[in-house]
Design a protein around this motif. Structure first.
Motif, PDB file in Angstrom:
ATOM      1  N   ALA A  11      76.845  39.400  87.628  1.00 15.67           N
ATOM      2  CA  ALA A  11      75.086  39.750  88.106  1.00 15.67           C
ATOM      3  C   ALA A  11      75.257  41.342  88.752  1.00 15.67           C
ATOM      4  CB  ALA A  11      74.485  39.180  89.619  1.00 15.67           C
ATOM      5  N   GLU A  12      76.147  41.511  89.788  1.00 14.80           N
ATOM      6  CA  GLU A  12      77.048  42.838  90.416  1.00 14.80           C
ATOM      7  C   GLU A  12      77.161  44.097  89.460  1.00 14.80           C
ATOM      8  OE1 GLU A  12      79.587  41.931  93.388  1.00 14.80           O
ATOM      9  OE2 GLU A  12      77.840  40.602  94.646  1.00 14.80           O
ATOM     10  N   SER A  13      77.829  43.317  88.669  1.00  8.61           N
ATOM     11  CA  SER A  13      78.315  44.084  87.668  1.00  8.61           C
ATOM     12  C   SER A  13      76.675  44.296  86.752  1.00  8.61           C
ATOM     13  CB  SER A  13      79.089  43.337  86.426  1.00  8.61           C
ATOM     14  OG  SER A  13      79.942  44.719  85.401  1.00  8.61           O
ATOM     15  N   LEU A  14      76.350  44.021  86.009  1.00  8.88           N
ATOM     16  CA  LEU A  14      75.009  44.252  85.196  1.00  8.88           C
ATOM     17  C   LEU A  14      73.466  45.265  85.805  1.00  8.88           C
ATOM     18  CD1 LEU A  14      74.360  40.379  84.016  1.00  8.88           C
ATOM     19  CD2 LEU A  14      74.486  42.812  82.601  1.00  8.88           C
ATOM     20  N   ARG A  15      73.581  45.241  87.252  1.00  9.71           N
ATOM     21  CA  ARG A  15      72.923  46.024  88.095  1.00  9.71           C
ATOM     22  C   ARG A  15      73.877  47.467  87.814  1.00  9.71           C
ATOM     23  NH1 ARG A  15      74.543  47.374  93.002  1.00  9.71           N
ATOM     24  NH2 ARG A  15      75.077  45.248  93.507  1.00  9.71           N
ATOM     25  N   ARG A  16      75.243  46.595  88.803  1.00 11.60           N
ATOM     26  CA  ARG A  16      75.880  48.121  88.685  1.00 11.60           C
ATOM     27  C   ARG A  16      75.590  49.326  87.403  1.00 11.60           C
ATOM     28  NH1 ARG A  16      80.084  45.566  91.239  1.00 11.60           N
ATOM     29  NH2 ARG A  16      81.350  45.609  89.126  1.00 11.60           N
ATOM     30  N   HIS A  17      76.209  48.732  86.571  1.00 12.87           N
ATOM     31  CA  HIS A  17      75.185  49.444  84.695  1.00 12.87           C
ATOM     32  C   HIS A  17      74.265  49.695  84.458  1.00 12.87           C
ATOM     33  CE1 HIS A  17      79.913  47.835  85.625  1.00 12.87           C
ATOM     34  NE2 HIS A  17      80.400  49.517  84.565  1.00 12.87           N
ATOM     35  N   GLY A  18      73.696  49.740  85.344  1.00 15.67           N
ATOM     36  CA  GLY A  18      71.758  50.188  85.115  1.00 15.67           C
ATOM     37  C   GLY A  18      71.387  48.968  84.005  1.00 15.67           C
ATOM     38  N   VAL A  19      71.467  47.652  84.220  1.00 16.12           N
ATOM     39  CA  VAL A  19      71.158  46.758  83.322  1.00 16.12           C
ATOM     40  C   VAL A  19      70.077  46.382  84.146  1.00 16.12           C
ATOM     41  CG1 VAL A  19      71.180  44.547  82.465  1.00 16.12           C
ATOM     42  CG2 VAL A  19      73.298  46.066  81.796  1.00 16.12           C
ATOM     43  N   PRO A  20      68.759  47.227  82.457  1.00 16.95           N
ATOM     44  CA  PRO A  20      67.493  46.408  83.480  1.00 16.95           C
ATOM     45  C   PRO A  20      66.598  44.834  84.017  1.00 16.95           C
ATOM     46  CG  PRO A  20      66.905  47.219  81.302  1.00 16.95           C
ATOM     47  CD  PRO A  20      68.584  47.313  81.189  1.00 16.95           C
ATOM     48  N   GLU A  21      66.713  45.310  84.916  1.00 17.56           N
ATOM     49  CA  GLU A  21      66.652  43.915  85.769  1.00 17.56           C
ATOM     50  C   GLU A  21      65.465  42.320  84.807  1.00 17.56           C
ATOM     51  OE1 GLU A  21      64.277  43.385  89.849  1.00 17.56           O
ATOM     52  OE2 GLU A  21      64.729  45.741  90.419  1.00 17.56           O
ATOM     53  N   GLU A  22      65.155  43.014  84.353  1.00 17.10           N
ATOM     54  CA  GLU A  22      64.280  41.697  83.047  1.00 17.10           C
ATOM     55  C   GLU A  22      65.263  41.266  82.811  1.00 17.10           C
ATOM     56  OE1 GLU A  22      61.437  41.955  79.450  1.00 17.10           O
ATOM     57  OE2 GLU A  22      60.349  42.310  81.689  1.00 17.10           O
ATOM     58  N   THR A  23      66.236  41.996  81.576  1.00 19.48           N
ATOM     59  CA  THR A  23      67.290  41.943  80.533  1.00 19.48           C
ATOM     60  C   THR A  23      68.123  40.898  81.495  1.00 19.48           C
ATOM     61  OG1 THR A  23      66.925  43.973  79.246  1.00 19.48           O
ATOM     62  CG2 THR A  23      69.175  42.833  79.371  1.00 19.48           C
ATOM     63  N   ALA A  24      69.407  41.496  83.000  1.00 19.62           N
ATOM     64  CA  ALA A  24      69.824  41.107  83.315  1.00 19.62           C
ATOM     65  C   ALA A  24      69.238  40.240  83.632  1.00 19.62           C
ATOM     66  CB  ALA A  24      69.902  41.933  84.956  1.00 19.62           C
ATOM     67  N   ALA A  25      67.967  38.836  84.141  1.00 20.34           N
ATOM     68  CA  ALA A  25      67.239  37.881  84.283  1.00 20.34           C
ATOM     69  C   ALA A  25      67.664  37.061  83.288  1.00 20.34           C
ATOM     70  CB  ALA A  25      66.263  37.796  84.838  1.00 20.34           C
ATOM     71  N   ALA A  26      67.384  37.383  81.775  1.00 20.56           N
ATOM     72  CA  ALA A  26      67.724  36.713  81.291  1.00 20.56           C
ATOM     73  C   ALA A  26      69.337  36.140  80.266  1.00 20.56           C
ATOM     74  CB  ALA A  26      67.438  37.527  79.810  1.00 20.56           C
ATOM     75  N   VAL A  27      70.062  37.613  80.731  1.00 23.09           N
ATOM     76  CA  VAL A  27      71.472  36.780  81.199  1.00 23.09           C
ATOM     77  C   VAL A  27      71.986  35.944  82.295  1.00 23.09           C
ATOM     78  CG1 VAL A  27      73.782  37.910  80.902  1.00 23.09           C
ATOM     79  CG2 VAL A  27      72.179  39.000  79.693  1.00 23.09           C
ATOM     80  N   LEU A  28      71.247  36.019  82.986  1.00 18.34           N
ATOM     81  CA  LEU A  28      71.678  34.956  84.093  1.00 18.34           C
ATOM     82  C   LEU A  28      71.079  34.078  84.195  1.00 18.34           C
ATOM     83  CD1 LEU A  28      72.163  38.078  86.573  1.00 18.34           C
ATOM     84  CD2 LEU A  28      73.906  36.847  85.859  1.00 18.34           C
ATOM     85  N   GLU A  29      70.126  34.099  83.126  1.00 13.87           N
ATOM     86  CA  GLU A  29      69.401  32.642  83.700  1.00 13.87           C
ATOM     87  C   GLU A  29      70.073  31.353  83.492  1.00 13.87           C
ATOM     88  OE1 GLU A  29      66.914  30.006  79.985  1.00 13.87           O
ATOM     89  OE2 GLU A  29      66.876  32.077  79.468  1.00 13.87           O
ATOM     90  N   GLY A  30      69.812  30.657  84.591  1.00 15.92           N
ATOM     91  CA  GLY A  30      70.995  29.524  85.075  1.00 15.92           C
ATOM     92  C   GLY A  30      71.502  28.893  85.727  1.00 15.92           C
ATOM     93  N   GLY A  31      72.440  30.841  86.301  1.00 17.36           N
ATOM     94  CA  GLY A  31      73.350  31.118  86.721  1.00 17.36           C
ATOM     95  C   GLY A  31      72.966  30.519  88.729  1.00 17.36           C
ATOM     96  N   GLU A  32      71.688  30.758  89.020  1.00 15.17           N
ATOM     97  CA  GLU A  32      71.685  29.718  90.633  1.00 15.17           C
ATOM     98  C   GLU A  32      71.321  28.528  90.845  1.00 15.17           C
ATOM     99  OE1 GLU A  32      67.671  30.150  88.441  1.00 15.17           O
ATOM    100  OE2 GLU A  32      69.371  31.481  87.765  1.00 15.17           O
ATOM    101  N   ALA A  33      71.530  28.192  89.572  1.00 14.99           N
ATOM    102  CA  ALA A  33      71.651  26.373  89.627  1.00 14.99           C
ATOM    103  C   ALA A  33      73.378  26.285  90.358  1.00 14.99           C
ATOM    104  CB  ALA A  33      71.565  25.913  88.663  1.00 14.99           C
ATOM    105  N   LEU A  34      73.890  26.761  89.337  1.00 20.09           N
ATOM    106  CA  LEU A  34      75.374  26.888  89.647  1.00 20.09           C
ATOM    107  C   LEU A  34      75.943  26.141  91.136  1.00 20.09           C
ATOM    108  CD1 LEU A  34      75.048  27.051  86.212  1.00 20.09           C
ATOM    109  CD2 LEU A  34      77.613  28.135  86.305  1.00 20.09           C
ATOM    110  N   PRO A  35      76.943  25.444  90.654  1.00 17.06           N
ATOM    111  CA  PRO A  35      77.229  25.322  92.413  1.00 17.06           C
ATOM    112  C   PRO A  35      78.305  26.759  92.303  1.00 17.06           C
ATOM    113  CG  PRO A  35      78.496  23.794  91.416  1.00 17.06           C
ATOM    114  CD  PRO A  35      77.099  24.215  89.868  1.00 17.06           C
ATOM    115  N   GLY A  36      79.182  26.454  94.134  1.00 18.19           N
ATOM    116  CA  GLY A  36      80.073  27.555  94.568  1.00 18.19           C
ATOM    117  C   GLY A  36      81.310  27.215  93.629  1.00 18.19           C
TER     118      GLY A  36
END
Length: 193
Positions: free
Chosen positions: A13-38
């Motif tokens: 997620a940090e790398s997508l942001r640093r490389h200027g990937v639009p938020e909507e596109t990054a959110a699509a790539v990261l879909e479901g990632g918030e549900a993964l435990p540590g």
């Protein structure tokens, strides 16, 4: 802002942001990632990463995918960094530095060689073994896009640029993940300067 407990997802997620990937596109790539435990079971991380890499392949151009994944590289400091710096410090010529890198498997794996066209080939293991496995995604049972492997390519690139004193561009030549364990992990580097 979405919170990711899993370190690999958070780094992506940090790398997508640093490389200027639009938020909507990054959110699509990261879909479901918030549900993964540590620290999920390896097969859970692997399944999520497989999907994330498929989404990256569909949504991002190859240069952006490479840059984003290279920035996710691990093991950039510590003893590996010390060894890379020592190669640069103790060897004057490109050829001597390349030979020294070849003798440093802790950083570069099985071999570091120069191809006839000047590119540098790094192999993590000898070719021709009956099977290979990825040390990063141990839960992989099915092939995964080589986009994931740009992370390892970035690890090698970081250290090899220091050791050789040259800028490099990485290409995944073959991958245990992408081949279902039939091919060695190997990376080809074009020397830029």
């Amino acid at each position: 802002m979405t919170t990711y407990r899993n370190g690999r997802v958070r780094k992506l997620a940090e790398s997508l942001r640093r490389h200027g990937v639009p938020e909507e596109t990054a959110a699509a790539v990261l879909e479901g990632g918030e549900a993964l435990p540590g620290t999920p079971r390896p097969e859970i991380t692997t399944a999520w990463m497989r999907g994330a890499m498929e989404r990256m392949d569909a949504l991002l151009d190859s240069d952006t995918r490479r840059d984003v994944r290279e920035a996710c590289a691990c093991c950039l400091g510590g003893k590996r960094l010390q060894l890379s710096r020592a190669i640069a410090r103790d060897h004057a010529t490109f050829e001597d530095r390349l030979a020294a890198a070849n003798r440093t498997p802790f950083v570069f794996g099985h071999s570091v060689t120069q191809e006839p066209d000047g590119r540098v080939l790094v192999c993590f293991a000898p070719e021709g073994l009956p099977e290979y496995r990825c040390v990063c995604l141990r839960g992989a049972k099915e092939p995964i896009s080589p986009t994931y492997c740009q992370c390892c390519g970035g690890h090698i690139k970081h250290h090899l640029q220091i050791a050789l004193g040259r800028k490099l561009e990485c290409e995944v030549r073959s991958s245990a993940l992408a081949s279902g364990g039939r091919e060695v992990c190997s990376f080809r580097y074009r020397v830029l300067g």
